[in-house]
Enzyme design. Structure first.
Site, PDB file in Angstrom:
ATOM      1  N   CYS A  93       0.829  -1.220   0.000  1.00  0.00           N
ATOM      2  CA  CYS A  93       0.000   0.000   0.000  1.00  0.00           C
ATOM      3  C   CYS A  93       0.860   1.266   0.000  1.00  0.00           C
ATOM      4  O   CYS A  93       0.937   1.979  -0.992  1.00  0.00           O
ATOM      5  CB  CYS A  93      -0.930   0.022   1.211  1.00  0.00           C
ATOM      6  SG  CYS A  93      -2.079  -1.369   1.304  1.00  0.00           S
ATOM      7  N   ARG A  94       1.499   1.557   1.136  1.00  0.00           N
ATOM      8  CA  ARG A  94       2.154   2.852   1.301  1.00  0.00           C
ATOM      9  C   ARG A  94       3.532   2.969   0.648  1.00  0.00           C
ATOM     10  O   ARG A  94       3.803   3.935  -0.073  1.00  0.00           O
ATOM     11  CB  ARG A  94       2.283   3.183   2.806  1.00  0.00           C
ATOM     12  CG  ARG A  94       0.965   3.417   3.498  1.00  0.00           C
ATOM     13  CD  ARG A  94       1.105   3.399   5.009  1.00  0.00           C
ATOM     14  NE  ARG A  94       1.530   2.078   5.474  1.00  0.00           N
ATOM     15  CZ  ARG A  94       1.868   1.772   6.707  1.00  0.00           C
ATOM     16  NH1 ARG A  94       1.868   2.725   7.625  1.00  0.00           N
ATOM     17  NH2 ARG A  94       2.207   0.548   7.028  1.00  0.00           N
TER      18      ARG A  94
END
Ligand code: 4NP
Length: 156
Positions: free
Chosen positions: A13-14
């Site tokens: 995700c990040r």
């Protein structure tokens, strides 16, 4: 070559978002031959997987390429090979320091150290919050500052 590694928990995700956003900014600044970006996770659950579809969707909306992003786990050995190791949250930073032990490492920081007006240490984990737009905003602004800091420190 200045090497920058972004690290989160799952690397889906990040940190892949940060890698892609930062690389895009480096390209726009004409510095692709001088600064290189990579990402990894402290955890091993998603090794070999492509980023979360919401991360891919935000990158697509922003016109930022996502080719080559595949989740992997960070290793203790590689921490000496990067000039800047940028953790997405405080737990990631603590885990990196534990992993490094007494080994030499590049400069270990939090992304949001570069964005004091965010008033937070952690880029919230969207795997749990579902708020990828908030994450993109923090990463986008944090990467602008990170790049400015690197250009100043490295005379680029
Ligand atoms: P990330 O998000 O660290 O931003 O890639 C997560 C992805 C997967 C998990 C946790 C966080 N997980 O527990 O599988």
């Amino acid at each position: 070559m200045i090497r920058v590694l972004f690290v989160c928990l799952g690397n889906i995700c990040r940190s892949p978002m940060a890698e892609a956003v930062f690389r895009h900014k480096v390209g726009k600044a004409g510095l692709s031959e001088a600064i290189e970006a990579d990402s990894a996770g402290t955890g091993d659950w998603h090794i070999g997987q492509r980023p979360h579809r919401a991360t891919l969707e935000i990158l697509r909306q922003q016109g930022i390429g996502s080719e080559g992003l595949t989740a992997r786990q960070v290793t203790a050995e590689e921490l000496a090979e990067f000039d800047y190791i940028v953790a997405l949250d405080g737990k990631n930073l603590r885990d990196l320091k534990k992993l490094a032990g007494d080994r030499p490492t590049g400069r270990l920081t939090l992304l949001l150290d570069f964005l004091p007006e965010a008033g937070a240490d952690d880029v919230p984990d969207p795997y749990y919050t579902g708020n990828f737009a908030e994450v993109y905003d923090l990463i986008n602004r944090g990467c602008d500052r990170l790049l400015a800091e690197i250009r100043e420190r490295e005379n680029l």
